[in-house]
Design an enzyme around this catalytic site. Structure first.
Site, PDB file in Angstrom:
ATOM      1  N   CYS A  67      66.027  77.967  30.476  1.00 10.04           N
ATOM      2  CA  CYS A  67      67.324  77.921  30.084  1.00 10.04           C
ATOM      3  C   CYS A  67      67.790  78.406  29.073  1.00 10.04           C
ATOM      4  O   CYS A  67      68.733  79.022  28.885  1.00 10.04           O
ATOM      5  CB  CYS A  67      67.764  76.329  30.576  1.00 10.04           C
ATOM      6  SG  CYS A  67      66.560  75.144  29.345  1.00 10.04           S
TER       7      CYS A  67
HETATM    8  N1  LIG Z   1      66.263  70.696  33.525  1.00 15.03           N
HETATM    9  C1  LIG Z   1      66.424  72.040  33.043  1.00 15.03           C
HETATM   10  O1  LIG Z   1      67.539  72.176  32.671  1.00 15.03           O
HETATM   11  C2  LIG Z   1      65.507  73.156  33.479  1.00 15.03           C
HETATM   12  C3  LIG Z   1      64.225  72.903  33.844  1.00 15.03           C
HETATM   13  N2  LIG Z   1      63.216  73.990  34.145  1.00 15.03           N
HETATM   14  C4  LIG Z   1      61.988  73.687  34.507  1.00 15.03           C
HETATM   15  O2  LIG Z   1      61.918  73.230  35.916  1.00 15.03           O
HETATM   16  C5  LIG Z   1      60.665  72.334  35.863  1.00 15.03           C
HETATM   17  C6  LIG Z   1      61.277  71.049  36.303  1.00 15.03           C
HETATM   18  O3  LIG Z   1      62.358  70.626  35.247  1.00 15.03           O
HETATM   19  P1  LIG Z   1      63.111  69.121  35.587  1.00 15.03           P
HETATM   20  O4  LIG Z   1      63.642  69.550  36.859  1.00 15.03           O
HETATM   21  O5  LIG Z   1      63.982  69.120  34.372  1.00 15.03           O
HETATM   22  O6  LIG Z   1      62.058  68.146  35.386  1.00 15.03           O
HETATM   23  P2  LIG Z   1      62.361  66.526  35.836  1.00 15.03           P
HETATM   24  O7  LIG Z   1      61.420  65.779  35.138  1.00 15.03           O
HETATM   25  O8  LIG Z   1      63.548  66.359  36.381  1.00 15.03           O
HETATM   26  O9  LIG Z   1      61.465  66.747  37.376  1.00 15.03           O
HETATM   27  C7  LIG Z   1      59.804  66.942  37.331  1.00 15.03           C
HETATM   28  C8  LIG Z   1      59.600  67.087  38.786  1.00 15.03           C
HETATM   29  O10 LIG Z   1      58.323  67.477  38.863  1.00 15.03           O
HETATM   30  C9  LIG Z   1      57.430  66.466  39.548  1.00 15.03           C
HETATM   31  N3  LIG Z   1      56.099  66.331  39.053  1.00 15.03           N
HETATM   32  C10 LIG Z   1      55.990  65.804  37.704  1.00 15.03           C
HETATM   33  N4  LIG Z   1      54.415  65.798  37.504  1.00 15.03           N
HETATM   34  C11 LIG Z   1      53.955  66.312  38.786  1.00 15.03           C
HETATM   35  C12 LIG Z   1      52.663  66.247  39.299  1.00 15.03           C
HETATM   36  N5  LIG Z   1      51.661  66.075  38.411  1.00 15.03           N
HETATM   37  N6  LIG Z   1      52.372  66.603  40.438  1.00 15.03           N
HETATM   38  C13 LIG Z   1      53.586  66.710  41.372  1.00 15.03           C
HETATM   39  N7  LIG Z   1      54.771  66.628  40.922  1.00 15.03           N
HETATM   40  C14 LIG Z   1      54.974  66.474  39.508  1.00 15.03           C
HETATM   41  C15 LIG Z   1      58.356  65.170  39.642  1.00 15.03           C
HETATM   42  O11 LIG Z   1      58.126  64.439  40.528  1.00 15.03           O
HETATM   43  P3  LIG Z   1      58.236  62.933  40.629  1.00 15.03           P
HETATM   44  O12 LIG Z   1      58.994  62.575  39.697  1.00 15.03           O
HETATM   45  O13 LIG Z   1      58.509  62.528  42.134  1.00 15.03           O
HETATM   46  O14 LIG Z   1      57.020  62.404  40.357  1.00 15.03           O
HETATM   47  C16 LIG Z   1      60.035  65.959  39.599  1.00 15.03           C
HETATM   48  O15 LIG Z   1      60.228  66.348  41.051  1.00 15.03           O
HETATM   49  C17 LIG Z   1      60.011  72.368  34.816  1.00 15.03           C
HETATM   50  O16 LIG Z   1      58.957  73.243  34.870  1.00 15.03           O
HETATM   51  C18 LIG Z   1      61.144  72.793  33.686  1.00 15.03           C
HETATM   52  O17 LIG Z   1      60.546  73.233  32.485  1.00 15.03           O
HETATM   53  C19 LIG Z   1      63.623  75.092  33.942  1.00 15.03           C
HETATM   54  C20 LIG Z   1      65.068  75.528  33.435  1.00 15.03           C
HETATM   55  C21 LIG Z   1      65.925  74.567  33.161  1.00 15.03           C
HETATM   56  C1  LIG Z   2      66.879  69.439  26.207  1.00 15.96           C
HETATM   57  C2  LIG Z   2      65.327  70.010  26.200  1.00 15.96           C
HETATM   58  O1  LIG Z   2      64.381  68.943  26.190  1.00 15.96           O
HETATM   59  N1  LIG Z   2      65.015  71.150  26.909  1.00 15.96           N
HETATM   60  C3  LIG Z   2      63.918  71.367  27.444  1.00 15.96           C
HETATM   61  C4  LIG Z   2      63.987  72.617  28.089  1.00 15.96           C
HETATM   62  C5  LIG Z   2      62.925  72.535  28.935  1.00 15.96           C
HETATM   63  C6  LIG Z   2      63.123  73.628  30.073  1.00 15.96           C
HETATM   64  O2  LIG Z   2      64.071  73.997  30.687  1.00 15.96           O
HETATM   65  O3  LIG Z   2      61.861  74.443  30.205  1.00 15.96           O
HETATM   66  P1  LIG Z   2      61.639  75.631  30.714  1.00 15.96           P
HETATM   67  O4  LIG Z   2      62.817  76.516  30.846  1.00 15.96           O
HETATM   68  O5  LIG Z   2      60.458  76.276  29.978  1.00 15.96           O
HETATM   69  O6  LIG Z   2      61.097  75.464  32.178  1.00 15.96           O
HETATM   70  C7  LIG Z   2      62.990  71.523  26.181  1.00 15.96           C
HETATM   71  O7  LIG Z   2      63.296  71.775  24.899  1.00 15.96           O
HETATM   72  O8  LIG Z   2      61.652  71.374  26.571  1.00 15.96           O
END
Ligand SMILES: NC(=O)C1=CN([C@@H]2O[C@H](COP(=O)(O)OP(=O)(O)OC[C@H]3O[C@@H](n4cnc5c(N)ncnc54)[C@H](OP(=O)(O)O)[C@@H]3O)[C@@H](O)[C@H]2O)C=CC1
Ligand SMILES: CC(=O)N[C@@H](CCC(=O)OP(=O)(O)O)C(=O)O
Length: 331
Positions: free
Chosen positions: A138
């Site tokens: 992001c």
């Molecule tokens: N939030 C954001 O703005 C952004 C996030 N990302 C990336 O997207 C990915 C998800 O982020 P986000 O949605 O924020 O994270 P969340 O914490 O909201 O969700 C994490 C997800 O991963 C699952 N999970 C975690 N650990 C495990 C495991 N060991 N085995 C199987 N499932 C697992 C969780 O399942 P459950 O909870 O059901 O256990 C849940 O579905 C990350 O890699 C993050 O860096 C990228 C860009 C932006």
């Molecule tokens: C506010 C906040 O905690 N943000 C996260 C961004 C996580 C994320 O989006 O990680 P990837 O884009 O690498 O999947 C952080 O700084 O770690």
């Protein structure tokens, strides 16, 4: 794809309204066996049960944490299934950077060569041909879109500075002390100073745009809002570059882009909320000779789920805008 996180459920929501694909299988470690609407009431009209394993599919999205994502996607990649990874596991080209910044040995370093960094504004042609897409982070999405045109045109160089702010959904849905209401409300702080794992990602991509960049100083901040990223970037301008030149460079670079608008006033995160848009604004500080470039995105859409769908549209040969919101819900 896993839907029990913020990025995953946003993907499911957008895919459910996409006219060119069918969402057939969703997973979630914590909620297997439950209807999607039991966990997420806004998705109650979707007839899907969350499972522990994916059914047979043509394309997989993963929104798992880094490391776990690669482990789960590698078997699909080996079977020839197209994958779009929202985590960081295929973004960096140098495998050593995973040891250094993520603290794990990459399980399939050979795949890093073939994975395409899924920022359509830089890599559209390769995305169309690829079966493994590394969806950008992001903060990197906002930072690269803010600085890319000026670097490409050769009007800035040297070290660049990215000062970025994120809403709390960027930290994910999983419980963490720093995202508790009492800890994050009415509070602002910088974190991971000079050590955030998005620094090598931003540098890799901007160095691919121009060899004139020598470094990136990246400082993220957590601010008390739910969604949105604002990246304010600074770069040293070469001599004799006018405001008109810079404006023309940015308008030219983004002229045909459906999801980037060059705006004439500083953008707000709210102007992008719920959309796949990135709004970019530039201004020269004549006193210091710095170019200031500001980008606003919704971290969960252009910064994650929306960009992943934009990449899917390109891979499947669909019109790039299909199923993606462009207008913000405001306020
Ligand atoms: N939030 C954001 O703005 C952004 C996030 N990302 C990336 O997207 C990915 C998800 O982020 P986000 O949605 O924020 O994270 P969340 O914490 O909201 O969700 C994490 C997800 O991963 C699952 N999970 C975690 N650990 C495990 C495991 N060991 N085995 C199987 N499932 C697992 C969780 O399942 P459950 O909870 O059901 O256990 C849940 O579905 C990350 O890699 C993050 O860096 C990228 C860009 C932006
Ligand atoms: C506010 C906040 O905690 N943000 C996260 C961004 C996580 C994320 O989006 O990680 P990837 O884009 O690498 O999947 C952080 O700084 O770690």
């Amino acid at each position: 794809m896993n839907v029990t996180g913020y990025a995953g459920i946003e993907l499911a929501r957008l895919l459910a309204g996409h006219p060119g694909v069918e969402l057939v299988s969703v997973t979630g470690r914590s909620s297997a066996g439950q209807r999607i609407g039991q966990v997420f009431p806004h998705m109650a009209n979707l007839d899907l049960t969350i499972k522990s394993e994916l059914d047979e599919v043509d394309l997989v999205f993963s929104a798992l944490p880094h490391h776990e994502s690669a482990d789960q996607l590698i078997p699909f990649i080996e079977q020839g299934v197209s994958v779009i990874d929202v985590s960081a596991d295929f973004r960096l080209k140098d495998p050593g950077l995973y040891d250094e910044w993520y603290g794990f040995k990459h399980p399939a370093p050979e795949l890093l060569k073939t994975a395409v960094y899924g920022l359509p504004e830089l890599h559209r042609a390769e995305i169309r041909q690829s079966r493994v897409i590394a969806n950008p982070g992001c903060y990197p999405t906002a930072s690269i879109l803010a600085l890319g045109p000026a670097l490409k045109a050769g009007v800035v160089g040297g070290n660049v500075i990215v000062d970025a702010k994120s809403g709390v959904s960027g930290a994910g849905r999983s419980l963490k002390l720093s995202s508790h209401f009492c800890e994050s409300d009415e509070d602002v702080c910088a974190y991971a100073i000079a050590s955030h794992r998005h620094q090598p990602e931003i540098f890799q991509e901007l160095a691919g745009v121009s060899g004139d960049i020598t470094g990136v100083t990246f400082t993220p901040h957590l601010i008390p809002m739910t969604r949105g990223i604002l990246a304010t970037c600074y770069a040293k301008l070469n001599n004799n570059v006018s405001e008109t030149d810079v404006t023309a460079i940015y308008h030219d670079f983004y002229r045909d882009e459906p999801f980037v608008s060059v705006v004439s006033e500083a953008p707000h995160t709210k102007h992008t909320s719920g959309t796949n848009m990135c709004l970019v604004y530039t201004k020269i500080d004549h006193r210091t000779g710095l170019l200031i470039c500001i980008a606003a995105i919704d971290n969960l859409i252009k910064g994650a789920a929306g960009q992943a769908i934009q990449n899917m549209n390109l891979m499947l040969g669909l019109p790039e805008e299909t199923g993606l919101p462009r207008l913000a819900q405001f306020p």
